[in-house]
Enzyme design. Structure first.
Site, PDB file in Angstrom:
ATOM      1  CE  LYS A 127      -1.355   2.368   3.335  1.00  0.00           C
ATOM      2  NZ  LYS A 127      -1.862   2.913   4.623  1.00  0.00           N
ATOM      3  CG  ASP A 145      -7.079   3.573   2.536  1.00  0.00           C
ATOM      4  OD1 ASP A 145      -8.066   3.166   1.875  1.00  0.00           O
ATOM      5  OD2 ASP A 145      -6.957   4.756   2.895  1.00  0.00           O
TER       6      ASP A 145
END
Length: 212
Positions: A127, A145
């Site tokens: 991420k 996320d």
């Protein structure tokens, strides 16, 4: 909603993009930074922590540390003093110092420009790497996320059981590549301000149709 075909998901994705372009036309990363070193540190700090809290902490951190050498030569305990208000601050402080040493010793003071290289840095997962690629280098990427994952599942674009990597791959398969960087931020804003996980959900009729 579950059970959508890929064709149906692409149709819904187009509708979602049209909605988001009207509601959140000019959104960007909400973390404060002035260069890619500060960006990667801010994103690292944002793990399991709200951006607003990170922005408060980095005012002091970025004032005291400017360069890769500054961070590489710092004591972990000194970094901790600036970010102790954040969750996991001890591990994050250690990762920041370790990351800076790798940037100096392995990458010759350059922030890596590939996901594979970025993920070799302490504290940098997929991420974080995707955010740095998209925001720092304008490379098409979707960073998943908690907001993006939750909203994608609410729209039926991913299955409830999907992990973040599976969500990422499904979103990349249905949204045009040129929209990836923008749609990432728009979905985050949607999750934060229109469809929060807690509290009252702010749903307008157009959005409600997309969720049915």
């Amino acid at each position: 909603m579950t059970g959508l075909t890929n064709k149906e998901k692409k149709i819904k994705a187009q509708q979602i993009m049209e909605y988001l372009d009207k509601v959140f036309p000019n959104v960007d990363c909400e973390l404060n930074f002035s260069n890619n070193l500060e960006l990667i540190i801010a994103v690292l700090l944002s793990a399991q922590c709200k951006d607003e809290y990170v922005n408060r902490a980095t005012v002091s951190l970025f004032k005291h540390y400017k360069t890769i050498d500054d961070y590489a030569d710092a004591r972990v305990e000194d970094i901790e003093k600036h970010i102790r208000t954040l969750g996991l601050y001890k591990a994050k402080s250690k990762n920041i110092v370790g990351m800076a040493n790798m940037l100096r010793d392995v990458y010759n003071y350059d922030i890596p420009k590939t996901r594979e290289e970025l993920e070799t840095l302490p504290g940098v997962g997929r991420k974080t790497a995707n955010v740095v690629l998209a925001v720092g280098f304008n490379v098409p990427a979707i960073a998943v996320d908690t907001h993006v994952e939750r909203v994608a599942k609410m729209f039926g674009l991913a299955d409830k059981k999907d992990n973040p990597l599976q969500v990422e791959k499904k979103l990349m398969s249905i949204f045009p590549m040129e929209s990836w960087g923008r749609i990432h931020h728009q979905l985050i804003h949607l999750g934060r301000y229109k469809l929060p996980a807690r509290g009252d959900k702010i749903i307008d009729p157009e959005l409600e149709k997309l969720l049915i």
